[in-house]
Motif scaffolding. Sequence first.
Motif, PDB file in Angstrom:
ATOM      1  N   LEU A   1       0.749  -1.160  -0.094  1.00  0.00           N
ATOM      2  CA  LEU A   1       0.018   0.107   0.058  1.00  0.00           C
ATOM      3  C   LEU A   1       0.863   1.324   0.035  1.00  0.00           C
ATOM      4  O   LEU A   1       0.748   2.279  -0.859  1.00  0.00           O
ATOM      5  CB  LEU A   1      -0.958   0.114   1.232  1.00  0.00           C
ATOM      6  N   LEU A   2       1.943   1.202   0.757  1.00  0.00           N
ATOM      7  CA  LEU A   2       2.968   2.457   0.826  1.00  0.00           C
ATOM      8  C   LEU A   2       3.443   2.487  -0.422  1.00  0.00           C
ATOM      9  O   LEU A   2       3.829   3.650  -0.903  1.00  0.00           O
ATOM     10  CB  LEU A   2       3.617   2.453   2.234  1.00  0.00           C
ATOM     11  N   LYS A   3       4.188   1.621  -0.920  1.00  0.00           N
ATOM     12  CA  LYS A   3       5.115   1.550  -1.822  1.00  0.00           C
ATOM     13  C   LYS A   3       4.192   1.830  -3.242  1.00  0.00           C
ATOM     14  O   LYS A   3       5.060   2.621  -4.029  1.00  0.00           O
ATOM     15  CB  LYS A   3       5.760   0.162  -2.365  1.00  0.00           C
ATOM     16  N   SER A   4       3.032   1.697  -3.387  1.00  0.00           N
ATOM     17  CA  SER A   4       2.316   1.811  -4.706  1.00  0.00           C
ATOM     18  C   SER A   4       1.420   3.125  -4.551  1.00  0.00           C
ATOM     19  O   SER A   4       0.973   3.361  -5.423  1.00  0.00           O
ATOM     20  CB  SER A   4       1.319   0.443  -4.816  1.00  0.00           C
ATOM     21  N   TYR A   5       1.413   3.777  -3.324  1.00  0.00           N
ATOM     22  CA  TYR A   5       0.675   5.088  -3.154  1.00  0.00           C
ATOM     23  C   TYR A   5       0.785   5.975  -4.270  1.00  0.00           C
ATOM     24  O   TYR A   5      -0.215   6.556  -5.006  1.00  0.00           O
ATOM     25  CB  TYR A   5       0.972   5.555  -2.045  1.00  0.00           C
ATOM     26  N   GLY A   6       2.152   6.429  -4.604  1.00  0.00           N
ATOM     27  CA  GLY A   6       2.378   7.337  -5.353  1.00  0.00           C
ATOM     28  C   GLY A   6       1.940   6.861  -6.771  1.00  0.00           C
ATOM     29  O   GLY A   6       1.486   7.681  -7.642  1.00  0.00           O
ATOM     30  N   LEU A   7       2.020   5.797  -7.359  1.00  0.00           N
ATOM     31  CA  LEU A   7       1.655   5.082  -8.739  1.00  0.00           C
ATOM     32  C   LEU A   7       0.197   5.207  -8.706  1.00  0.00           C
ATOM     33  O   LEU A   7      -0.463   5.529  -9.652  1.00  0.00           O
ATOM     34  CB  LEU A   7       2.254   3.692  -8.657  1.00  0.00           C
ATOM     35  N   VAL A   8      -0.606   4.664  -7.585  1.00  0.00           N
ATOM     36  CA  VAL A   8      -2.001   4.735  -7.741  1.00  0.00           C
ATOM     37  C   VAL A   8      -2.648   6.356  -7.861  1.00  0.00           C
ATOM     38  O   VAL A   8      -3.527   6.417  -8.790  1.00  0.00           O
ATOM     39  CB  VAL A   8      -2.513   3.989  -6.436  1.00  0.00           C
ATOM     40  N   ARG A   9      -1.944   7.035  -7.190  1.00  0.00           N
ATOM     41  CA  ARG A   9      -2.341   8.503  -7.203  1.00  0.00           C
ATOM     42  C   ARG A   9      -2.310   9.087  -8.682  1.00  0.00           C
ATOM     43  O   ARG A   9      -2.924   9.659  -9.136  1.00  0.00           O
ATOM     44  CB  ARG A   9      -1.573   9.349  -6.296  1.00  0.00           C
ATOM     45  N   HIS A  10      -0.891   8.735  -9.192  1.00  0.00           N
ATOM     46  CA  HIS A  10      -0.655   9.066 -10.662  1.00  0.00           C
ATOM     47  C   HIS A  10      -1.636   8.427 -11.795  1.00  0.00           C
ATOM     48  O   HIS A  10      -1.990   9.234 -12.578  1.00  0.00           O
ATOM     49  CB  HIS A  10       0.811   8.557 -10.808  1.00  0.00           C
ATOM     50  N   ILE A  11      -1.845   7.360 -11.591  1.00  0.00           N
ATOM     51  CA  ILE A  11      -2.917   6.557 -12.519  1.00  0.00           C
ATOM     52  C   ILE A  11      -4.195   7.312 -12.241  1.00  0.00           C
ATOM     53  O   ILE A  11      -4.744   7.738 -13.317  1.00  0.00           O
ATOM     54  CB  ILE A  11      -2.985   5.244 -12.060  1.00  0.00           C
ATOM     55  N   VAL A  12      -4.527   7.569 -11.260  1.00  0.00           N
ATOM     56  CA  VAL A  12      -6.030   8.304 -10.932  1.00  0.00           C
ATOM     57  C   VAL A  12      -5.933   9.492 -11.581  1.00  0.00           C
ATOM     58  O   VAL A  12      -6.833  10.002 -12.513  1.00  0.00           O
ATOM     59  CB  VAL A  12      -6.241   8.351  -9.457  1.00  0.00           C
ATOM     60  N   GLN A  13      -4.920  10.224 -11.661  1.00  0.00           N
ATOM     61  CA  GLN A  13      -4.547  11.568 -12.211  1.00  0.00           C
ATOM     62  C   GLN A  13      -4.761  11.557 -13.503  1.00  0.00           C
ATOM     63  O   GLN A  13      -5.407  12.366 -14.302  1.00  0.00           O
ATOM     64  CB  GLN A  13      -3.478  12.295 -11.660  1.00  0.00           C
ATOM     65  N   GLN A  14      -3.982  10.623 -14.135  1.00  0.00           N
ATOM     66  CA  GLN A  14      -4.033  10.350 -15.564  1.00  0.00           C
ATOM     67  C   GLN A  14      -5.442  10.026 -16.104  1.00  0.00           C
ATOM     68  O   GLN A  14      -5.753  10.378 -17.134  1.00  0.00           O
ATOM     69  CB  GLN A  14      -2.963   9.257 -15.970  1.00  0.00           C
ATOM     70  N   MET A  15      -6.312   9.238 -15.676  1.00  0.00           N
ATOM     71  CA  MET A  15      -7.535   8.852 -16.038  1.00  0.00           C
ATOM     72  C   MET A  15      -8.298  10.078 -15.958  1.00  0.00           C
ATOM     73  O   MET A  15      -9.038  10.242 -16.881  1.00  0.00           O
ATOM     74  CB  MET A  15      -8.115   7.939 -14.641  1.00  0.00           C
ATOM     75  N   LEU A  16      -8.328  10.936 -15.052  1.00  0.00           N
ATOM     76  CA  LEU A  16      -9.212  12.095 -14.931  1.00  0.00           C
ATOM     77  C   LEU A  16      -8.752  13.227 -16.063  1.00  0.00           C
ATOM     78  O   LEU A  16      -9.517  13.616 -16.721  1.00  0.00           O
ATOM     79  CB  LEU A  16      -8.910  12.683 -13.859  1.00  0.00           C
ATOM     80  N   GLN A  17      -7.671  13.344 -16.554  1.00  0.00           N
ATOM     81  CA  GLN A  17      -6.937  13.894 -17.609  1.00  0.00           C
ATOM     82  C   GLN A  17      -7.451  13.354 -18.857  1.00  0.00           C
ATOM     83  O   GLN A  17      -7.899  14.282 -19.794  1.00  0.00           O
ATOM     84  CB  GLN A  17      -5.398  14.189 -17.668  1.00  0.00           C
ATOM     85  N   MET A  18      -7.632  12.036 -19.154  1.00  0.00           N
ATOM     86  CA  MET A  18      -8.064  11.347 -20.396  1.00  0.00           C
ATOM     87  C   MET A  18      -9.229  11.857 -20.747  1.00  0.00           C
ATOM     88  O   MET A  18     -10.009  12.253 -21.638  1.00  0.00           O
ATOM     89  CB  MET A  18      -8.014   9.942 -19.878  1.00  0.00           C
ATOM     90  N   VAL A  19     -10.256  11.588 -19.262  1.00  0.00           N
ATOM     91  CA  VAL A  19     -11.669  12.005 -19.822  1.00  0.00           C
ATOM     92  C   VAL A  19     -12.077  13.557 -19.766  1.00  0.00           C
ATOM     93  O   VAL A  19     -13.209  13.862 -20.175  1.00  0.00           O
ATOM     94  CB  VAL A  19     -12.704  11.380 -18.545  1.00  0.00           C
TER      95      VAL A  19
END
Length: 486
Positions: free
Chosen positions: A353-371
Amino acid sequence: MRMILSSFRMPQSKAIHCYMLMSLWILLIIVGIYKFLETKKSPQEPENILSTSYTNLAIDAKTKRIFKICNFPEEIVTGDEGAIRESKWILKGLLILIRHGDRGPLQHIKKISSINCGTENSQLLSSYKAYLQNQSLSGKISWVGQGPFHGFPYLPIHPSQCHLGQLTMQGVSQLLNLGNLLKQKYQEVWSKVKSLKSREVVIYSTKYRRTFQSVLAFLFGLIPVETLEKLVMHESQSMSFCFKDCGCPVTEKLYKNVKKSISHQLHSHPAVAALAVSTGNSLFSINGEPVTANTDPHFVRDALLTFVCHRNGFPCDGPINCIRRQNVVGIFAYTDWVNYQKWRNVYWKRYCLLKSYGLVRHIVQQMLQMVSNSGPYLVVYSGHDHTLEQLSTALGLQNDPFLLRYAARIVFEVYQQNEGIDNTQGIYFRLLSNGKDITRQVSFCKNIVNVSTKVNLCKIEDIVRFLHDDYFISLNVTNFKDACMR
């Protein structure tokens, strides 16, 4: 007196008889061994069989799983990618996380120079080589900053050789095929993949040759070469793609607890520990000298893959002391079991959870930019088995031993629901692991839309809520900073 002599001769004759039978039995064994060794030698082999002996791993019901980890180029196939073909669902973009392709071992192994790490020269591979040769002359591909990508070769330096931790030509072929297959699958439902502009594509790679060369081959197969020539490659300083959320001291303590648990499991299985030591002694060497300290079954597993994935026989220390099928099956069965146990370990879950937090956060940001139609519409992360393993654990997915194979992939497909010409509604995503729709496995997806038996969608608001409200619940904190300090 005659009776005494006869009674004395009877046991004596029996002893002689037994001795003759035993001698005959030993002779037959020696002849059998000689015949066995003789059949293993070819006329071209030298007489010193101790230094040239190998054993091959045959494919059967138990070893088939091991060969699947190799993910041979010709066996790479697509799955349920791009399976939504209804007009009311608009594919807005893709986020793809790949593991690098086939590589050399992480430690020195015996007879490594005898292993051919090349691959068949397919038409696609030939086209790629010709393209890179032109690029090296024209220098059209650009890189961000003065990072290590500047000096990286585009292809493995020695095409047929295995080098420690370096991508092989087989690995290049894997990513070429994967990119090309995904292009064929997605262009049927997402025409944009055929005309993507460089500003609409964002690429991240860790600072290793194998991940850089892998993503370059993958992109050549996936997007137009005109776009590839104008791309800028971003370097990730972390194997976890943590971006701005990297500093987290508590992860070291969590990982120590995980390693302690794994070590305890090994001590509880002395037969496996002995198997790892004996197999490791037959595999490892430094400057030609055998190494006796490699007792970790995971290191042994990695070394074994180098031989298995290039269909090379295992080295033998002698005609009897060879790595047998049961050695290989035992090591892989145990390490698969350890990984399954690790997936259930509370420390491992918190660590991921802690190691992937930055990646999950980045993925969500990219998703919102796509839509929001601002792009990018294709985001690729080129990482390692640890990257995929940590992210899948953080998302609450089930343990999948084939997720970590060479050239493995996790794909996020982002969709917008279109109810009319000017009426757009919900925003959704699909999650696929090596082509399999695993959206229903995602722990926080509560609003599942079942498009078909194999196609499911999760609302993006679910992953947004998970990131902002629920991500740290199991750690009894509310934010990343507090989670890393406790």
